[in-house]
Write a protein that holds these residues in place. Structure first.
Motif, PDB file in Angstrom:
ATOM      1  N   ASP A  56       0.932  -1.102  -0.081  1.00 39.12           N
ATOM      2  CA  ASP A  56       0.168  -0.028  -0.086  1.00 39.12           C
ATOM      3  C   ASP A  56       0.908   1.110  -0.046  1.00 39.12           C
ATOM      4  OD1 ASP A  56      -2.180   1.662   0.129  1.00 39.12           O
ATOM      5  OD2 ASP A  56      -2.482   1.315   2.250  1.00 39.12           O
ATOM      6  N   THR A  58      -0.370   4.767   0.929  1.00 37.93           N
ATOM      7  CA  THR A  58      -0.953   5.832   1.792  1.00 37.93           C
ATOM      8  C   THR A  58      -0.975   4.969   3.271  1.00 37.93           C
ATOM      9  OG1 THR A  58      -3.116   5.453   1.302  1.00 37.93           O
ATOM     10  CG2 THR A  58      -1.710   7.393   0.316  1.00 37.93           C
ATOM     11  N   ASP A  63       5.075   6.058   4.541  1.00 36.62           N
ATOM     12  CA  ASP A  63       4.230   5.436   3.533  1.00 36.62           C
ATOM     13  C   ASP A  63       5.260   4.359   2.680  1.00 36.62           C
ATOM     14  OD1 ASP A  63       6.145   7.015   1.898  1.00 36.62           O
ATOM     15  OD2 ASP A  63       4.581   8.361   1.163  1.00 36.62           O
ATOM     16  N   THR A  81      -3.439   0.339  -3.901  1.00 37.20           N
ATOM     17  CA  THR A  81      -3.760   1.382  -3.300  1.00 37.20           C
ATOM     18  C   THR A  81      -5.224   1.743  -3.998  1.00 37.20           C
ATOM     19  OG1 THR A  81      -3.274   3.789  -3.068  1.00 37.20           O
ATOM     20  CG2 THR A  81      -2.723   2.617  -5.260  1.00 37.20           C
ATOM     21  N   ALA A  82      -5.811   2.619  -3.008  1.00 41.32           N
ATOM     22  CA  ALA A  82      -7.141   3.235  -3.490  1.00 41.32           C
ATOM     23  C   ALA A  82      -6.921   4.244  -4.228  1.00 41.32           C
ATOM     24  CB  ALA A  82      -7.900   3.334  -2.370  1.00 41.32           C
ATOM     25  N   HIS A  83      -5.571   4.828  -4.470  1.00 41.36           N
ATOM     26  CA  HIS A  83      -5.651   6.212  -5.146  1.00 41.36           C
ATOM     27  C   HIS A  83      -4.644   5.951  -6.349  1.00 41.36           C
ATOM     28  CE1 HIS A  83      -6.414   7.935  -1.364  1.00 41.36           C
ATOM     29  NE2 HIS A  83      -5.790   6.914  -0.702  1.00 41.36           N
ATOM     30  N   SER A  84      -5.079   6.726  -7.441  1.00 39.64           N
ATOM     31  CA  SER A  84      -4.511   6.697  -8.978  1.00 39.64           C
ATOM     32  C   SER A  84      -3.354   7.531  -9.221  1.00 39.64           C
ATOM     33  CB  SER A  84      -5.444   6.682  -9.950  1.00 39.64           C
ATOM     34  OG  SER A  84      -6.118   7.994  -9.769  1.00 39.64           O
ATOM     35  N   GLU A  85      -3.237   8.458  -8.387  1.00 35.33           N
ATOM     36  CA  GLU A  85      -2.467   9.639  -8.237  1.00 35.33           C
ATOM     37  C   GLU A  85      -0.824   9.335  -8.266  1.00 35.33           C
ATOM     38  OE1 GLU A  85      -4.263  10.811  -4.367  1.00 35.33           O
ATOM     39  OE2 GLU A  85      -4.593   9.838  -6.308  1.00 35.33           O
ATOM     40  N   LYS A 100      -5.263  -0.954  -8.487  1.00 38.86           N
ATOM     41  CA  LYS A 100      -6.270  -0.264  -7.812  1.00 38.86           C
ATOM     42  C   LYS A 100      -7.325  -0.942  -7.153  1.00 38.86           C
ATOM     43  CE  LYS A 100      -8.316   4.397  -8.508  1.00 38.86           C
ATOM     44  NZ  LYS A 100      -9.562   4.245  -7.807  1.00 38.86           N
TER      45      LYS A 100
END
Length: 232
Positions: A56, A58, A63, A81-85, A100
């Motif tokens: 992960d 975040t 991190d 991760t839940a974040h694409s950025e 994702k």
């Protein structure tokens, strides 16, 4: 092939349960440990051999990227991760894949197939490298690799195209290429090297980065398309 030893590093218990289930359904994998923060994972990695981290990004305190910077030797990495950025930054760590959340089992399986192909081809990871030192205008400058979009040969000089400027330094393209991580950069032509994460589009004979159309050399075409396809 011997089983691939993996660990899960994620602060979410639900993410562990999902990945544990997927790992149990994958005969190539062996779960070596579960860790809910980067510090305990780092302590384990100092004394234990691991082939792959499901990581992960975040997490509290340190991190996922911070954990990788703490390691002297990198195992293979699959980011979860839940974040694409963070996808662009993940390329700097030669990640096998970027999954994702929520992660379907089919997508998980595709990432593991890609990992096995890498292992069978004898691919190894390079040390984390985030910048390169070059002599610019008479002084040594440290240039972040993430800012370089592409490089053009000018004989014994090269033009380095950054996000917001262009630099010129006295070095051959071949010499520079030897000092660039192959996980981030690819030669597409005898005169051009590009940052894979900056590529917007690949056409038959050219590659597009922003407003720049760069030629793909005939001898590089098959290799370039294979590398770009492996990103997806």
């Amino acid at each position: 092939m011997k089983k691939i030893r993996v660990i899960i590093v994620d602060d979410e218990p639900r993410a562990h349960k999902i990945l544990e289930n997927y790992i149990q359904r994958s005969p190539e994998l062996e779960l070596a440990g579960n860790f809910y923060n980067a510090i305990t994972a780092h302590n384990f990695l100092k004394n234990n051999q691991v082939d792959l981290i499901f990581l992960d990004i975040t997490m509290p305190e340190v991190d996922g990227f911070g954990l990788l910077k703490m390691l002297d030797k990198l195992p293979f990495i699959i980011f979860t991760t839940a974040h694409s950025e963070f996808a662009l930054e993940s390329y700097e760590y030669n990640a096998v894949d970027y999954l994702k959340k929520p992660i379907p089992f089919e997508r998980f399986t595709k990432a593991i197939t890609k990992l096995i192909n890498w292992i069978e081809k004898g691919m190894t990871l390079e040390p984390v490298k985030s910048s390169i030192d070059l002599k610019i205008d008479g002084s040594i400058r440290s240039i972040p690799l993430s800012q370089i979009s592409h490089i053009q040969s000018l004989g014994n000089y090269v033009k380095i195209f950054l996000d917001n400027k262009v630099l010129v330094t006295q070095i051959t393209t071949t010499e520079l290429e030897e000092n660039l991580p192959k996980s981030i950069f690819i030669r597409i032509h005898k005169s051009f090297i590009v940052n894979k994460s900056k590529i917007d589009q690949v056409q038959d004979d050219e590659l597009i980065i922003g407003d720049n159309k760069l030629p793909i050399g005939k001898t590089f075409k098959k290799y370039v398309k294979e590398i770009i396809a492996a990103r997806h």
